[in-house]
Each structure stands twice: as C-alpha cells, then as structure tokens.
Scaffold this motif. Structure first.
Motif, PDB file in Angstrom:
ATOM      1  N   ILE A  89       0.833  -1.202   0.000  1.00 54.01           N
ATOM      2  CA  ILE A  89       0.000   0.000   0.000  1.00 54.01           C
ATOM      3  C   ILE A  89       0.869   1.255   0.000  1.00 54.01           C
ATOM      4  O   ILE A  89       0.571   2.227  -0.706  1.00 54.01           O
ATOM      5  N   CYS A  90       1.959   1.226   0.763  1.00 52.67           N
ATOM      6  CA  CYS A  90       2.871   2.374   0.739  1.00 52.67           C
ATOM      7  C   CYS A  90       3.399   2.624  -0.666  1.00 52.67           C
ATOM      8  O   CYS A  90       3.514   3.781  -1.112  1.00 52.67           O
ATOM      9  N   GLY A  91       3.731   1.546  -1.372  1.00 51.07           N
ATOM     10  CA  GLY A  91       4.218   1.700  -2.739  1.00 51.07           C
ATOM     11  C   GLY A  91       3.192   2.362  -3.637  1.00 51.07           C
ATOM     12  O   GLY A  91       3.541   3.199  -4.484  1.00 51.07           O
ATOM     13  N   LYS A  92       1.933   2.011  -3.467  1.00 48.15           N
ATOM     14  CA  LYS A  92       0.875   2.620  -4.283  1.00 48.15           C
ATOM     15  C   LYS A  92       0.652   4.086  -3.920  1.00 48.15           C
ATOM     16  O   LYS A  92       0.203   4.879  -4.759  1.00 48.15           O
ATOM     17  N   LEU A  93       0.978   4.433  -2.673  1.00 44.83           N
ATOM     18  CA  LEU A  93       0.817   5.820  -2.222  1.00 44.83           C
ATOM     19  C   LEU A  93       2.062   6.664  -2.482  1.00 44.83           C
ATOM     20  O   LEU A  93       2.029   7.886  -2.301  1.00 44.83           O
ATOM     21  N   GLY A  94       3.176   6.019  -2.842  1.00 46.19           N
ATOM     22  CA  GLY A  94       4.429   6.742  -3.072  1.00 46.19           C
ATOM     23  C   GLY A  94       5.112   7.182  -1.797  1.00 46.19           C
ATOM     24  O   GLY A  94       5.807   8.200  -1.778  1.00 46.19           O
ATOM     25  N   ILE A  95       4.941   6.405  -0.703  1.00 47.00           N
ATOM     26  CA  ILE A  95       5.592   6.724   0.564  1.00 47.00           C
ATOM     27  C   ILE A  95       6.373   5.489   1.032  1.00 47.00           C
ATOM     28  O   ILE A  95       6.255   4.412   0.444  1.00 47.00           O
ATOM     29  N   ILE A  96       7.180   5.642   2.080  1.00 45.97           N
ATOM     30  CA  ILE A  96       7.888   4.502   2.644  1.00 45.97           C
ATOM     31  C   ILE A  96       7.282   4.154   3.995  1.00 45.97           C
ATOM     32  O   ILE A  96       6.738   5.021   4.700  1.00 45.97           O
ATOM     33  N   ILE A  97       7.385   2.888   4.355  1.00 45.59           N
ATOM     34  CA  ILE A  97       6.668   2.399   5.523  1.00 45.59           C
ATOM     35  C   ILE A  97       7.189   2.992   6.821  1.00 45.59           C
ATOM     36  O   ILE A  97       6.450   3.119   7.796  1.00 45.59           O
ATOM     37  N   GLU A  98       8.463   3.402   6.844  1.00 51.62           N
ATOM     38  CA  GLU A  98       9.013   4.012   8.062  1.00 51.62           C
ATOM     39  C   GLU A  98       8.336   5.343   8.391  1.00 51.62           C
ATOM     40  O   GLU A  98       8.408   5.814   9.525  1.00 51.62           O
ATOM     41  N   ASP A  99       7.692   5.963   7.398  1.00 53.66           N
ATOM     42  CA  ASP A  99       7.097   7.282   7.592  1.00 53.66           C
ATOM     43  C   ASP A  99       5.593   7.234   7.833  1.00 53.66           C
ATOM     44  O   ASP A  99       4.914   8.271   7.764  1.00 53.66           O
ATOM     45  N   THR A 100       5.059   6.054   8.117  1.00 55.31           N
ATOM     46  CA  THR A 100       3.618   5.971   8.298  1.00 55.31           C
ATOM     47  C   THR A 100       3.282   4.995   9.420  1.00 55.31           C
ATOM     48  O   THR A 100       4.162   4.452  10.074  1.00 55.31           O
ATOM     49  N   GLY A 116      -8.830   3.285  -3.943  1.00 53.56           N
ATOM     50  CA  GLY A 116      -9.932   2.616  -4.610  1.00 53.56           C
ATOM     51  C   GLY A 116     -10.013   1.171  -4.142  1.00 53.56           C
ATOM     52  O   GLY A 116      -9.483   0.795  -3.087  1.00 53.56           O
ATOM     53  N   ASP A 117     -10.653   0.345  -4.962  1.00 53.20           N
ATOM     54  CA  ASP A 117     -10.854  -1.058  -4.584  1.00 53.20           C
ATOM     55  C   ASP A 117      -9.679  -1.915  -5.038  1.00 53.20           C
ATOM     56  O   ASP A 117      -9.307  -1.906  -6.213  1.00 53.20           O
ATOM     57  N   LEU A 118      -9.112  -2.670  -4.098  1.00 57.36           N
ATOM     58  CA  LEU A 118      -8.054  -3.631  -4.386  1.00 57.36           C
ATOM     59  C   LEU A 118      -8.529  -5.020  -3.982  1.00 57.36           C
ATOM     60  O   LEU A 118      -9.345  -5.163  -3.077  1.00 57.36           O
ATOM     61  N   THR A 119      -7.978  -6.024  -4.636  1.00 57.89           N
ATOM     62  CA  THR A 119      -8.221  -7.406  -4.230  1.00 57.89           C
ATOM     63  C   THR A 119      -6.881  -8.101  -4.074  1.00 57.89           C
ATOM     64  O   THR A 119      -6.059  -8.107  -4.991  1.00 57.89           O
ATOM     65  N   PHE A 120      -6.680  -8.668  -2.901  1.00 64.16           N
ATOM     66  CA  PHE A 120      -5.476  -9.448  -2.623  1.00 64.16           C
ATOM     67  C   PHE A 120      -5.836 -10.930  -2.714  1.00 64.16           C
ATOM     68  O   PHE A 120      -6.910 -11.341  -2.280  1.00 64.16           O
ATOM     69  N   THR A 121      -4.935 -11.715  -3.262  1.00 63.32           N
ATOM     70  CA  THR A 121      -5.188 -13.146  -3.366  1.00 63.32           C
ATOM     71  C   THR A 121      -3.963 -13.936  -2.942  1.00 63.32           C
ATOM     72  O   THR A 121      -2.840 -13.419  -2.957  1.00 63.32           O
ATOM     73  N   THR A 122      -4.206 -15.193  -2.560  1.00 63.01           N
ATOM     74  CA  THR A 122      -3.110 -16.050  -2.119  1.00 63.01           C
ATOM     75  C   THR A 122      -3.559 -17.496  -2.154  1.00 63.01           C
ATOM     76  O   THR A 122      -4.759 -17.795  -2.227  1.00 63.01           O
ATOM     77  N   ALA A 123      -2.586 -18.399  -2.097  1.00 61.59           N
ATOM     78  CA  ALA A 123      -2.839 -19.822  -1.832  1.00 61.59           C
ATOM     79  C   ALA A 123      -2.331 -20.128  -0.435  1.00 61.59           C
ATOM     80  O   ALA A 123      -1.330 -19.558   0.011  1.00 61.59           O
ATOM     81  N   THR A 124      -3.012 -21.049   0.244  1.00 61.70           N
ATOM     82  CA  THR A 124      -2.702 -21.258   1.655  1.00 61.70           C
ATOM     83  C   THR A 124      -3.133 -22.633   2.114  1.00 61.70           C
ATOM     84  O   THR A 124      -4.060 -23.231   1.564  1.00 61.70           O
ATOM     85  N   ASP A 125      -2.456 -23.135   3.141  1.00 64.32           N
ATOM     86  CA  ASP A 125      -2.934 -24.303   3.870  1.00 64.32           C
ATOM     87  C   ASP A 125      -3.844 -23.883   5.019  1.00 64.32           C
ATOM     88  O   ASP A 125      -4.335 -24.734   5.757  1.00 64.32           O
TER      89      ASP A 125
END
Length: 402
Positions: A85-96, A111-120
């Motif tokens: 999310i920081c990358g999409k906002l153009g900031i670094i995580i240390e500053d938030t 806006g709307d994002l969808t995250f996906t993964t495979a998992t046990d």
C-alpha cells in the motif's frame, strides 16, 4: 526420522542475508507496534520438561496468541501489505503507521483492491484479516483436504475462500493465474522468478518473533539458547528467523535444526541432493502438519537454510502428535501450551532425539546434552480443533510399538 548434518555451514559474514539484519527487523517491528492489536507473545520456560528429557532448558515462543489469529502468519502479511500500500501511495513504511494506512483517506486514494493467495490455512487467514483491516477484498485458495475450520476462519473475515482439487503447490499456481487474469495483487509467502519483494517483506515481518525473544530472555533473566528448532514448509519462517539470527551472531549463531514432515520434506530433499539448488518433492504432500505440507522450497529462504542451518530432519506424523500431547499435558510446575500439529513437531523431535539410543551419534554431533538450552516456536494453536481433540484426547497418530 531421518537426519542430514550440514558440514558445509557457511560462517562467512560477507555472505549474510543483510536484508534480514537487525536494522531491517526494527523497521518491521516499529510498523507492527503501530497496530492497536499488537502485543508481545509469551515466551514460556518448560523447566520440568527440560529436566525430564535431559537438557538444561526449554523455551517455547507461543505464537498462538498473535493478533487473535492463533498463528504467527499475521506478522509477515501485515508488513508485506503495508509495504504494498505504501508503494501505491508513493511513501515509505518508516514514515507511516498501520492506522493511517487503514484510514478512509487512504481507502479513497487507493480505490478497490483485491489481494489473493494460496494457503494451507494460517497464511490465507492472515491475508484475509489484514485486507479487511485496510478495507480491501481478499480471495483465498486452499488445497484439497483443507480442514473445515480453517476454511470457515477465512470466510469469517469476509473473504472468499475456495477449496481446490489440487495439492498446495498446484494451488499456488492457480492463485498466480487468477491474479494475472483479474488484476489482483498476489501475496504469497514463497518466491519465484520475478516475484521476490513481497516474500522478502513477509520474511522481514517474521523476524519480530526473535526480536521479541531477545528482549524477553533479558527481562526474564533466562539463559541464552544454544539450539533452535525451526519448522519448514516452503521455508519462509525458518529462513527468516535463521537469517536474522545469522546476522545477529555474525554467522556464529547457535545450532539450528530444520524439521519437516516426511511426505513434504522439500528442504531435506534439497539438502540431500547437495548441488546447492532447491529441489521440489511431488505427490499429495499428505501430512497432519498442514502448515508444512509444501513441496517446493522458497528459493530465497532455501539459500539461507542451505548456508546457515546445522541439520535437516524429516519426521513422521506421530512425532508432531507426540509433541502436541506433551505440551497439552505438562509436567507439574510447567505451563500448558495449546499447540497445533505444525507448532508441536519440534518438541516431539527433541523428546525422541534425547531418549532413543539410535540417535546418540546425532546428539553428539549436534552437541545436544545436559548443557543445552533449546528454543522452539509454537507457530500455531488449535487451528483445526477437531483434529486437535482427536490427537490429544483420543490418541490419534500414536507412537509405533517398539
């Protein structure tokens, strides 16, 4: 049980994985501390058990308390999604902070994002939970045979959970394909060509575990560990903690054992081939240790496990079941630990290593004796409560008759 000792452990500080340094770990910890739900998980000394098995000390870091998720996975996912999310906002995580990234202002910008993964189970629940914290959607794919409770726990977050007809590795491939088709952001705890940054963030998030352990040892005036036993599925958690420890001790870290289930021992198999490359194992990967049922190593984790682990162990399921029962029914004076199948295998392993005459040579080589202090990570609680009761109450997966 089968063992391979790593006679080629690399003590060269120039080869340390510096992206898992203490400084990088502090960045992850500071972000995690900005969460309202962050709390240090317990470090439990099992002194009576240590005396019974013949070592100086046993300490269990109990990750079943982490973020209300009953497993450690939230640490890695929180830091990874925060960085995405920081990358999409153009900031670094240390500053938030975590709270800012979940704010209405940020949701409006993204806006709307969808995250996906495979998992046990545990990783997918963490992805679903963190996505909901950020006001976003998640689609989670699980392999065939996944426990009903683990599927339900994902759906309870509001995420979509889909049980496939494939094993874990093929389910990862499906998640990759669906992410590409739909423009979703894949958040996987393994790496492949062109996909390393998110798995690295996940691994950096895991290092908080040992950062906390160091502070707890000092506060509790406990002896420093001489050994650590780390479970491996794809190897992400084991590689992260070993990489952190190797940096902390400049390659001269305590003895480290990597343990896997027999039917999904991809790290053990890679070590046995001996050509320095990771190697996949195939088949159903069937084991009660669902969180470790992975056939293909995480290549960035494998390089750490290859260079810095002291031994690799492949175990039958009864070793994990024995560990669950030992932790659930402690000796007088020790604290009870509720541990799932993947979380308890290390305790079961130590108890057999120290008691069976056939392992005397391994004990000697690994310097496991009355002066040893052994650290374990309970990576999960009773995430499959039905199987937990069958093992602990009903004695399922007993020790074989001698």
């Amino acid at each position: 049980m089968k063992f391979i000792c790593n006679d080629a452990r690399n003590p060269d500080a120039n080869e340390l994985p510096l992206w898992l340094s203490v400084n990088e770990s502090v960045k992850a910890l500071n972000f995690q501390k900005s969460m309202s739900g962050y709390a240090v998980t317990p470090l439990i000394a099992l002194n009576r058990l240590a005396e019974a098995v013949g070592v100086a000390g046993i300490a269990v870091k109990d990750e079943s308390y982490r973020l209300g998720l009953n497993a450690f996975k939230g640490l890695g996912v929180t830091y990874a999604l925060g960085n995405v999310i920081c990358g999409k906002l153009g900031i670094i995580i240390e500053d938030t902070t975590f709270d800012y990234l979940k704010s209405a202002e940020v949701r409006h910008k993204l806006g709307d994002l969808t995250f996906t993964t495979a998992t046990d189970g545990n990783h997918g629940r963490a992805v679903a939970w963190v996505a909901r914290q950020f006001g976003q959607k998640a689609v989670v794919y699980l392999p065939k045979g996944s426990a009903a409770r683990r599927v339900e726990a994902i759906r309870e977050t509001g995420a979509q959970a889909i049980v496939t007809e494939f094993n874990y590795d093929d389910t990862v491939q499906l998640a990759k394909e669906k992410a590409a088709e739909n423009g979703w952001e894949i958040v996987q705890d393994t790496a492949w060509d062109g996909y390393t940054r998110i798995p690295q963030w996940i691994m950096q998030g895991y290092t908080t575990i040992l950062g906390e352990v160091g502070e707890q040892i000092r506060h509790m005036e406990m002896p420093e560990p001489t050994h650590i036993v780390l479970q491996a599925g794809v190897g992400g958690m084991a590689g992260a903690l070993l990489g952190y420890w190797a940096n902390l001790y400049e390659g001269k870290h305590p003895v480290t054992l990597i343990v896997e289930p027999d039917n999904a021992a991809c790290i053990f198999h890679s070590a046995s081939v001996g050509d320095r490359e990771p190697h996949q194992v195939y088949g159903s990967l069937e084991t009660i240790m669902a969180g470790l049922a992975c056939g293909e190593p995480n290549p960035i984790a494998w390089s750490i496990l290859r260079d810095f682990a002291d031994a690799y162990v492949s175990c039958p399921d009864y070793v994990a079941a024995r560990g669950m029962r030992m932790l659930a029914s402690p000796l007088e004076g020790d604290q009870r630990v509720i541990s799932g199948e993947s979380g308890a295998v290390g305790i079961g392993l130590l108890s057999l290593l120290m008691s069976e005459p056939e392992f005397s040579g391994i004990r000697s080589k690994l310097k496991l004796d009355q002066d040893s202090v052994v650290l374990f990570i309970n990576t999960e609680g009773d995430t499959d409560p039905v199987l937990y009761r069958q093992i602990v109450w009903d004695g399922k997966y007993p020790m074989p008759q001698r």
